[in-house]
Design a protein around this motif. Sequence first.
Motif, PDB file in Angstrom:
ATOM      1  N   ASP A 197       0.845  -1.197   0.000  1.00 46.79           N
ATOM      2  CA  ASP A 197       0.000   0.000   0.000  1.00 46.79           C
ATOM      3  C   ASP A 197       0.880   1.247   0.000  1.00 46.79           C
ATOM      4  OD1 ASP A 197      -2.121  -1.716   0.141  1.00 46.79           O
ATOM      5  OD2 ASP A 197      -2.615  -1.306   2.245  1.00 46.79           O
ATOM      6  N   GLY A 198       0.689   2.101  -0.990  1.00 44.84           N
ATOM      7  CA  GLY A 198       1.497   3.308  -1.099  1.00 44.84           C
ATOM      8  C   GLY A 198       2.816   3.121  -1.799  1.00 44.84           C
ATOM      9  N   VAL A 199       3.124   1.891  -2.234  1.00 44.35           N
ATOM     10  CA  VAL A 199       4.401   1.593  -2.905  1.00 44.35           C
ATOM     11  C   VAL A 199       4.221   1.696  -4.418  1.00 44.35           C
ATOM     12  CG1 VAL A 199       6.079  -0.236  -3.398  1.00 44.35           C
ATOM     13  CG2 VAL A 199       5.300   0.165  -1.046  1.00 44.35           C
ATOM     14  N   GLY A 200       5.160   2.392  -5.065  1.00 41.73           N
ATOM     15  CA  GLY A 200       5.121   2.524  -6.515  1.00 41.73           C
ATOM     16  C   GLY A 200       6.040   1.577  -7.233  1.00 41.73           C
ATOM     17  N   SER A 201       7.145   1.173  -6.585  1.00 39.23           N
ATOM     18  CA  SER A 201       8.073   0.218  -7.174  1.00 39.23           C
ATOM     19  C   SER A 201       8.875  -0.428  -6.054  1.00 39.23           C
ATOM     20  CB  SER A 201       9.000   0.894  -8.191  1.00 39.23           C
ATOM     21  OG  SER A 201       9.718   1.961  -7.589  1.00 39.23           O
ATOM     22  N   ILE A 202       9.537  -1.540  -6.372  1.00 39.85           N
ATOM     23  CA  ILE A 202      10.207  -2.330  -5.343  1.00 39.85           C
ATOM     24  C   ILE A 202      11.505  -2.899  -5.897  1.00 39.85           C
ATOM     25  CG2 ILE A 202       8.890  -4.409  -5.945  1.00 39.85           C
ATOM     26  CD1 ILE A 202       8.902  -5.072  -2.902  1.00 39.85           C
ATOM     27  N   LEU A 203      12.533  -2.940  -5.049  1.00 44.09           N
ATOM     28  CA  LEU A 203      13.853  -3.450  -5.430  1.00 44.09           C
ATOM     29  C   LEU A 203      14.299  -4.506  -4.431  1.00 44.09           C
ATOM     30  CD1 LEU A 203      15.697  -0.085  -6.216  1.00 44.09           C
ATOM     31  CD2 LEU A 203      14.495  -1.577  -7.846  1.00 44.09           C
ATOM     32  N   ALA A 204      15.162  -5.406  -4.892  1.00 47.56           N
ATOM     33  CA  ALA A 204      15.736  -6.423  -4.016  1.00 47.56           C
ATOM     34  C   ALA A 204      17.090  -6.844  -4.571  1.00 47.56           C
ATOM     35  CB  ALA A 204      14.815  -7.635  -3.905  1.00 47.56           C
ATOM     36  N   VAL A 205      17.877  -7.485  -3.722  1.00 48.35           N
ATOM     37  CA  VAL A 205      19.105  -8.147  -4.159  1.00 48.35           C
ATOM     38  C   VAL A 205      19.054  -9.596  -3.696  1.00 48.35           C
ATOM     39  CG1 VAL A 205      20.554  -6.078  -4.192  1.00 48.35           C
ATOM     40  CG2 VAL A 205      20.390  -7.443  -2.086  1.00 48.35           C
ATOM     41  N   HIS A 206      19.811 -10.437  -4.386  1.00 44.81           N
ATOM     42  CA  HIS A 206      19.978 -11.827  -3.966  1.00 44.81           C
ATOM     43  C   HIS A 206      21.442 -12.202  -4.122  1.00 44.81           C
ATOM     44  CE1 HIS A 206      19.524 -16.078  -3.345  1.00 44.81           C
ATOM     45  NE2 HIS A 206      18.221 -15.943  -3.159  1.00 44.81           N
ATOM     46  N   CYS A 207      22.003 -12.799  -3.080  1.00 45.75           N
ATOM     47  CA  CYS A 207      23.408 -13.199  -3.124  1.00 45.75           C
ATOM     48  C   CYS A 207      23.668 -14.149  -4.292  1.00 45.75           C
ATOM     49  CB  CYS A 207      23.791 -13.901  -1.820  1.00 45.75           C
ATOM     50  SG  CYS A 207      23.863 -12.814  -0.384  1.00 45.75           S
ATOM     51  N   ASP A 208      24.805 -13.955  -4.941  1.00 45.04           N
ATOM     52  CA  ASP A 208      25.211 -14.828  -6.037  1.00 45.04           C
ATOM     53  C   ASP A 208      26.675 -15.204  -5.857  1.00 45.04           C
ATOM     54  OD1 ASP A 208      25.849 -16.114  -8.417  1.00 45.04           O
ATOM     55  OD2 ASP A 208      24.541 -14.857  -9.620  1.00 45.04           O
ATOM     56  N   PRO A 209      26.981 -16.467  -5.533  1.00 42.74           N
ATOM     57  CA  PRO A 209      28.372 -16.876  -5.312  1.00 42.74           C
ATOM     58  C   PRO A 209      29.182 -17.011  -6.594  1.00 42.74           C
ATOM     59  CG  PRO A 209      26.890 -18.749  -5.068  1.00 42.74           C
ATOM     60  CD  PRO A 209      26.021 -17.541  -5.257  1.00 42.74           C
ATOM     61  N   ARG A 210      28.559 -16.743  -7.731  1.00 44.87           N
ATOM     62  CA  ARG A 210      29.294 -16.767  -9.006  1.00 44.87           C
ATOM     63  C   ARG A 210      29.730 -15.379  -9.445  1.00 44.87           C
ATOM     64  NH1 ARG A 210      24.475 -19.020 -12.293  1.00 44.87           N
ATOM     65  NH2 ARG A 210      23.622 -17.338 -11.008  1.00 44.87           N
ATOM     66  N   VAL A 211      29.338 -14.344  -8.690  1.00 43.74           N
ATOM     67  CA  VAL A 211      29.673 -12.957  -9.027  1.00 43.74           C
ATOM     68  C   VAL A 211      30.620 -12.417  -7.956  1.00 43.74           C
ATOM     69  CG1 VAL A 211      28.750 -10.637  -9.380  1.00 43.74           C
ATOM     70  CG2 VAL A 211      27.450 -12.637 -10.170  1.00 43.74           C
ATOM     71  N   ARG A 399      38.080 -18.836  -7.211  1.00 48.21           N
ATOM     72  CA  ARG A 399      37.384 -19.492  -8.317  1.00 48.21           C
ATOM     73  C   ARG A 399      36.842 -20.862  -7.921  1.00 48.21           C
ATOM     74  NH1 ARG A 399      36.915 -15.226  -9.436  1.00 48.21           N
ATOM     75  NH2 ARG A 399      37.515 -14.048 -11.300  1.00 48.21           N
ATOM     76  N   ARG A 400      36.767 -21.124  -6.620  1.00 46.60           N
ATOM     77  CA  ARG A 400      36.152 -22.367  -6.192  1.00 46.60           C
ATOM     78  C   ARG A 400      34.663 -22.354  -6.528  1.00 46.60           C
ATOM     79  NH1 ARG A 400      37.910 -22.357  -0.019  1.00 46.60           N
ATOM     80  NH2 ARG A 400      37.667 -20.117  -0.438  1.00 46.60           N
ATOM     81  N   THR A 401      34.137 -23.518  -6.870  1.00 45.51           N
ATOM     82  CA  THR A 401      32.721 -23.632  -7.199  1.00 45.51           C
ATOM     83  C   THR A 401      31.907 -23.706  -5.907  1.00 45.51           C
ATOM     84  OG1 THR A 401      33.219 -24.795  -9.251  1.00 45.51           O
ATOM     85  CG2 THR A 401      30.988 -24.993  -8.393  1.00 45.51           C
ATOM     86  N   ARG A 402      31.081 -22.725  -5.681  1.00 46.87           N
ATOM     87  CA  ARG A 402      30.205 -22.708  -4.525  1.00 46.87           C
ATOM     88  C   ARG A 402      28.769 -22.524  -5.012  1.00 46.87           C
ATOM     89  NH1 ARG A 402      33.089 -22.080   0.219  1.00 46.87           N
ATOM     90  NH2 ARG A 402      35.216 -21.291   0.030  1.00 46.87           N
ATOM     91  N   ASP A 403      27.834 -22.888  -4.159  1.00 45.69           N
ATOM     92  CA  ASP A 403      26.445 -22.717  -4.555  1.00 45.69           C
ATOM     93  C   ASP A 403      25.606 -22.384  -3.331  1.00 45.69           C
ATOM     94  OD1 ASP A 403      24.273 -22.540  -6.194  1.00 45.69           O
ATOM     95  OD2 ASP A 403      24.215 -24.658  -6.746  1.00 45.69           O
TER      96      ASP A 403
END
Length: 432
Positions: A197-211, A399-403
């Motif tokens: 209610d009252g929000v016009g737009s919304i943002l979020a982040v999500h962790c990425d172990p490849r970045v 550069r280890r593969t993590r997930d």
Amino acid sequence: MNELLSPAAPEVDARGAAGVLPELPGRLTESLRRELIAFRRDLHMHPELGNQEFRTTTALKTRLERAGLRPRVLAMGTGLICDIHPAAGEEGGQDTEPVGAGGAPPQAAPPMLALRADIDALPIPDTKEVPYRSTVPGRAHACGHDVHTTVVLGAGLVLAELARAGALPRPVRLLFQPAEEVLPGGAADAVDCGVLDGVGSILAVHCDPRVDVGRIGLRAGPITSACDRLEVVLSGAGGHTARPHLTTDLVTAAAKLVTEAPALLARRVDARSGLSLTWGRIESGHAPNVIPQRAELSGTLRCLDLPTWREAPDLVHAAIDELATLHRAKCELTYVRGVPPVVNEPSATALLREAMAARSGAAAVETTEQSLGGEDFSWYLEHVPGAMARLGVRPVGDRRTRDLHQGDFDADEGAITTGVELFTAAALLHRS
């Protein structure tokens, strides 16, 4: 200069070839950076599952109130929202009673920019050897929600100071959402509570172990996939393995279902839809010479394409019923609707890109692909435009593969600074 705000740095290229913007305020001070790392580690040591995040909610509420804000706990009992208004002394502006459907405050003008974090953990053990390892057996922040939560908290603390200094142009809502890991996701319940209610737009982040830490990944359009859950129970007459022709051979039926249902579905949808059925559990029988009377299977269905996702329940029911009938097995299918794809709206994606460029230069933004992972942030985008960025948490040079969703998952805590400054820049650059 306020203790939460650092002095302006030299000008940076915020628009690439389009020109140079002055350095935006809202950088983290060293003292706040250290506090946020400590806050994140405390969350990491005390993970709570979906709809059980009482300690986490209390910790957030206490810190926001200490900053002079007025957070409101959601009607579910966990999670909260907190509004920050441009005019000095008006932050939060509401009481601290639980927010519920029909009890939300009147819409603000202009519409608010919401910054969303998910606050729940996963039911898996923490296998890392670090001082802030989970203290709760079988529970871990193995998806980075502790980082997301700390980022939005830090952004809120900085934006509150900017508001008091008269430097916040538009109102912002902090949204700390419970139960992201519980299908169909706590976001749907939060929407019912009136958090938009009252929000016009919304943002979020999500962790990425490849970045790499210090960078974000972006794409306009779909960035995650739809995700549903399947539970299948097969039943029939059991018997001796010496006489399978007198029984319903449920082990064979279950094995055929596991291997043939994904292939059958793949021939009934457009290959570009990316529909993928993957089984995670199969259980049947107790003895090597007994054909059981029951078999159970569990799995997930993921889909890149929204129209195909809407057709998926009927397609899956038909395919599994056909295969079960072929093997004379009775079938009960429970199809649990999960989440649609997160589809990043172009202007919200551009805002994140501009904000990151203002902080670290245009080269700190990389293009990312659509993931088959699901995210209930998509439910918010059914109501308002928005976008999610992939927040780099990989140590530079590692550069280890993590997930995600693994017991050894961890994040480079420099990502907290990146996320906070990304969100504060977005709030300052937000125009609609």
